[in-house]
Design a protein around this motif. Sequence first.
Motif, PDB file in Angstrom:
ATOM      1  N   PRO A   1      18.278 -31.546  56.722  1.00 13.37           N
ATOM      2  CA  PRO A   1      17.193 -30.969  55.904  1.00 13.37           C
ATOM      3  C   PRO A   1      15.850 -31.101  56.605  1.00 13.37           C
ATOM      4  CG  PRO A   1      18.652 -32.276  54.555  1.00 13.37           C
ATOM      5  CD  PRO A   1      19.087 -32.509  55.962  1.00 13.37           C
ATOM      6  N   GLY A   2      15.126 -29.991  56.690  1.00 13.56           N
ATOM      7  CA  GLY A   2      13.801 -29.998  57.286  1.00 13.56           C
ATOM      8  C   GLY A   2      13.776 -30.063  58.797  1.00 13.56           C
ATOM      9  N   LYS A   3      14.945 -29.969  59.426  1.00 12.08           N
ATOM     10  CA  LYS A   3      15.004 -30.072  60.887  1.00 12.08           C
ATOM     11  C   LYS A   3      15.632 -28.818  61.472  1.00 12.08           C
ATOM     12  CE  LYS A   3      15.151 -35.101  61.106  1.00 12.08           C
ATOM     13  NZ  LYS A   3      15.834 -36.287  61.701  1.00 12.08           N
ATOM     14  N   GLN A   4      15.487 -28.664  62.773  1.00 12.44           N
ATOM     15  CA  GLN A   4      16.075 -27.517  63.441  1.00 12.44           C
ATOM     16  C   GLN A   4      17.564 -27.732  63.635  1.00 12.44           C
ATOM     17  OE1 GLN A   4      14.013 -27.420  67.228  1.00 12.44           O
ATOM     18  NE2 GLN A   4      15.383 -28.901  68.161  1.00 12.44           N
ATOM     19  N   ARG A   5      18.239 -26.646  63.937  1.00 12.77           N
ATOM     20  CA  ARG A   5      19.671 -26.713  64.206  1.00 12.77           C
ATOM     21  C   ARG A   5      19.869 -27.219  65.640  1.00 12.77           C
ATOM     22  NH1 ARG A   5      23.516 -21.709  62.558  1.00 12.77           N
ATOM     23  NH2 ARG A   5      22.295 -22.083  60.654  1.00 12.77           N
ATOM     24  N   ASP A   6      20.637 -28.282  65.775  1.00 11.85           N
ATOM     25  CA  ASP A   6      20.833 -28.921  67.076  1.00 11.85           C
ATOM     26  C   ASP A   6      22.283 -28.867  67.508  1.00 11.85           C
ATOM     27  OD1 ASP A   6      18.497 -31.541  66.223  1.00 11.85           O
ATOM     28  OD2 ASP A   6      18.149 -29.728  67.406  1.00 11.85           O
ATOM     29  N   LEU A   7      22.479 -28.789  68.798  1.00 12.03           N
ATOM     30  CA  LEU A   7      23.820 -28.814  69.367  1.00 12.03           C
ATOM     31  C   LEU A   7      24.470 -30.175  69.146  1.00 12.03           C
ATOM     32  CD1 LEU A   7      25.978 -27.460  71.238  1.00 12.03           C
ATOM     33  CD2 LEU A   7      24.816 -28.612  73.127  1.00 12.03           C
ATOM     34  N   VAL A   8      25.728 -30.161  68.774  1.00 12.70           N
ATOM     35  CA  VAL A   8      26.498 -31.392  68.652  1.00 12.70           C
ATOM     36  C   VAL A   8      27.464 -31.508  69.830  1.00 12.70           C
ATOM     37  CG1 VAL A   8      28.141 -32.693  67.270  1.00 12.70           C
ATOM     38  CG2 VAL A   8      26.338 -31.377  66.140  1.00 12.70           C
ATOM     39  N   ALA A   9      28.304 -30.502  69.987  1.00 17.11           N
ATOM     40  CA  ALA A   9      29.297 -30.546  71.062  1.00 17.11           C
ATOM     41  C   ALA A   9      29.838 -29.149  71.322  1.00 17.11           C
ATOM     42  CB  ALA A   9      30.443 -31.484  70.695  1.00 17.11           C
ATOM     43  N   THR A  10      30.258 -28.922  72.557  1.00 18.31           N
ATOM     44  CA  THR A  10      30.900 -27.668  72.920  1.00 18.31           C
ATOM     45  C   THR A  10      32.145 -27.944  73.751  1.00 18.31           C
ATOM     46  OG1 THR A  10      29.625 -27.425  74.967  1.00 18.31           O
ATOM     47  CG2 THR A  10      28.709 -26.421  72.976  1.00 18.31           C
ATOM     48  N   ILE A  11      33.021 -26.957  73.776  1.00 19.46           N
ATOM     49  CA  ILE A  11      34.219 -27.052  74.597  1.00 19.46           C
ATOM     50  C   ILE A  11      34.562 -25.656  75.089  1.00 19.46           C
ATOM     51  CG2 ILE A  11      35.743 -26.899  72.573  1.00 19.46           C
ATOM     52  CD1 ILE A  11      37.682 -28.780  74.128  1.00 19.46           C
ATOM     53  N   THR A  12      34.899 -25.540  76.360  1.00 22.08           N
ATOM     54  CA  THR A  12      35.280 -24.250  76.920  1.00 22.08           C
ATOM     55  C   THR A  12      36.776 -24.024  76.736  1.00 22.08           C
ATOM     56  OG1 THR A  12      35.814 -25.083  79.118  1.00 22.08           O
ATOM     57  CG2 THR A  12      33.493 -24.553  78.667  1.00 22.08           C
ATOM     58  N   SER A  13      37.193 -22.807  77.007  1.00 26.73           N
ATOM     59  CA  SER A  13      38.618 -22.502  76.887  1.00 26.73           C
ATOM     60  C   SER A  13      39.441 -23.314  77.889  1.00 26.73           C
ATOM     61  CB  SER A  13      38.851 -21.010  77.100  1.00 26.73           C
ATOM     62  OG  SER A  13      38.311 -20.598  78.350  1.00 26.73           O
ATOM     63  N   GLY A  14      38.802 -23.778  78.953  1.00 27.25           N
ATOM     64  CA  GLY A  14      39.496 -24.611  79.927  1.00 27.25           C
ATOM     65  C   GLY A  14      39.458 -26.085  79.603  1.00 27.25           C
ATOM     66  N   GLY A  15      38.737 -26.456  78.544  1.00 30.20           N
ATOM     67  CA  GLY A  15      38.727 -27.839  78.102  1.00 30.20           C
ATOM     68  C   GLY A  15      37.520 -28.660  78.533  1.00 30.20           C
TER      69      GLY A  15
ATOM     70  N   GLY B   1      30.530 -40.874  72.560  1.00 33.12           N
ATOM     71  CA  GLY B   1      31.270 -42.090  72.277  1.00 33.12           C
ATOM     72  C   GLY B   1      31.732 -42.222  70.837  1.00 33.12           C
ATOM     73  N   ARG B   2      31.222 -41.359  69.958  1.00 28.43           N
ATOM     74  CA  ARG B   2      31.613 -41.405  68.543  1.00 28.43           C
ATOM     75  C   ARG B   2      32.344 -40.132  68.103  1.00 28.43           C
ATOM     76  NH1 ARG B   2      27.854 -41.462  64.685  1.00 28.43           N
ATOM     77  NH2 ARG B   2      26.329 -40.259  65.897  1.00 28.43           N
ATOM     78  N   PHE B   3      31.935 -39.014  68.650  1.00 32.26           N
ATOM     79  CA  PHE B   3      32.535 -37.730  68.270  1.00 32.26           C
ATOM     80  C   PHE B   3      33.412 -37.221  69.421  1.00 32.26           C
ATOM     81  CE2 PHE B   3      29.019 -36.104  65.153  1.00 32.26           C
ATOM     82  CZ  PHE B   3      29.098 -37.310  64.462  1.00 32.26           C
ATOM     83  N   THR B   4      34.477 -36.531  69.040  1.00 29.88           N
ATOM     84  CA  THR B   4      35.358 -35.910  70.031  1.00 29.88           C
ATOM     85  C   THR B   4      35.643 -34.478  69.620  1.00 29.88           C
ATOM     86  OG1 THR B   4      36.412 -38.030  70.527  1.00 29.88           O
ATOM     87  CG2 THR B   4      37.556 -36.033  71.231  1.00 29.88           C
ATOM     88  N   ILE B   5      35.369 -33.552  70.520  1.00 29.43           N
ATOM     89  CA  ILE B   5      35.654 -32.151  70.265  1.00 29.43           C
ATOM     90  C   ILE B   5      36.943 -31.777  70.980  1.00 29.43           C
ATOM     91  CG2 ILE B   5      34.275 -31.286  72.219  1.00 29.43           C
ATOM     92  CD1 ILE B   5      33.459 -28.926  70.383  1.00 29.43           C
ATOM     93  N   SER B   6      37.729 -30.947  70.333  1.00 31.27           N
ATOM     94  CA  SER B   6      38.966 -30.471  70.941  1.00 31.27           C
ATOM     95  C   SER B   6      39.246 -29.063  70.411  1.00 31.27           C
ATOM     96  CB  SER B   6      40.138 -31.405  70.620  1.00 31.27           C
ATOM     97  OG  SER B   6      40.347 -31.486  69.217  1.00 31.27           O
ATOM     98  N   ARG B   7      40.174 -28.397  71.046  1.00 37.34           N
ATOM     99  CA  ARG B   7      40.512 -27.047  70.580  1.00 37.34           C
ATOM    100  C   ARG B   7      41.969 -26.767  70.847  1.00 37.34           C
ATOM    101  NH1 ARG B   7      36.979 -22.758  73.903  1.00 37.34           N
ATOM    102  NH2 ARG B   7      38.482 -21.232  73.086  1.00 37.34           N
ATOM    103  N   ASP B   8      42.502 -25.876  70.033  1.00 38.28           N
ATOM    104  CA  ASP B   8      43.871 -25.393  70.187  1.00 38.28           C
ATOM    105  C   ASP B   8      43.759 -23.898  70.423  1.00 38.28           C
ATOM    106  OD1 ASP B   8      46.468 -24.414  69.851  1.00 38.28           O
ATOM    107  OD2 ASP B   8      46.955 -25.906  68.326  1.00 38.28           O
ATOM    108  N   ASN B   9      43.897 -23.478  71.666  1.00 44.38           N
ATOM    109  CA  ASN B   9      43.722 -22.069  71.987  1.00 44.38           C
ATOM    110  C   ASN B   9      44.783 -21.191  71.322  1.00 44.38           C
ATOM    111  OD1 ASN B   9      41.425 -22.484  73.557  1.00 44.38           O
ATOM    112  ND2 ASN B   9      42.627 -22.812  75.422  1.00 44.38           N
ATOM    113  N   ALA B  10      45.973 -21.726  71.134  1.00 41.75           N
ATOM    114  CA  ALA B  10      47.036 -20.952  70.482  1.00 41.75           C
ATOM    115  C   ALA B  10      46.669 -20.615  69.041  1.00 41.75           C
ATOM    116  CB  ALA B  10      48.344 -21.718  70.537  1.00 41.75           C
ATOM    117  N   LYS B  11      45.900 -21.505  68.417  1.00 47.21           N
ATOM    118  CA  LYS B  11      45.477 -21.291  67.028  1.00 47.21           C
ATOM    119  C   LYS B  11      44.035 -20.804  66.937  1.00 47.21           C
ATOM    120  CE  LYS B  11      48.532 -24.863  65.124  1.00 47.21           C
ATOM    121  NZ  LYS B  11      48.597 -26.125  64.328  1.00 47.21           N
ATOM    122  N   ASN B  12      43.375 -20.689  68.084  1.00 45.00           N
ATOM    123  CA  ASN B  12      41.966 -20.282  68.120  1.00 45.00           C
ATOM    124  C   ASN B  12      41.132 -21.153  67.192  1.00 45.00           C
ATOM    125  OD1 ASN B  12      40.250 -18.686  69.558  1.00 45.00           O
ATOM    126  ND2 ASN B  12      40.478 -16.866  68.272  1.00 45.00           N
ATOM    127  N   THR B  13      41.367 -22.440  67.285  1.00 42.71           N
ATOM    128  CA  THR B  13      40.743 -23.400  66.378  1.00 42.71           C
ATOM    129  C   THR B  13      40.075 -24.502  67.182  1.00 42.71           C
ATOM    130  OG1 THR B  13      42.376 -22.948  64.648  1.00 42.71           O
ATOM    131  CG2 THR B  13      41.177 -25.029  64.509  1.00 42.71           C
TER     132      THR B  13
END
Length: 112
Positions: free
Chosen positions: A39-53, A63-75
């Motif tokens: 609230p009251g702040k700008q939108r900030d990047l948290v994490a990104t992941i490429t199709s190659g991982g 160290g606290r958050f982990t991003i992952s993706r399942d390309n087969a599920k596009n998720t």
Amino acid sequence: QVQLVESGGGLVQAGGSLRLSCAASGSIFVVMGWYRQAPGKQRDLVATITSGGTTNYADSVKGRFTISRDNAKNTVYLQMNSLTPEDTAVYYCFCNTFKPYWGQGTQVTVSS
């Protein structure tokens, strides 16, 4: 028309964990990830992941958050551990190949 469907937000106590999910329609996107807006702040990047991982994190979540993706599920997923009240925000999923697409946002509230 690309659609992003997010799930997994909610209320959790400090020190707890949540897992966000975002399923995208359409083709595989080069980059998927998460932003957040408190609230009251700008939108900030948290994490990104490429199709190659290849991943990238904001310093505040390393160290606290982990991003992952399942390309087969596009998720894309965001596992959030050791949550603090400062993590409280609306979390937006996005995906991008030639143009960015955004999810509707999911609320994450961390109580102290």
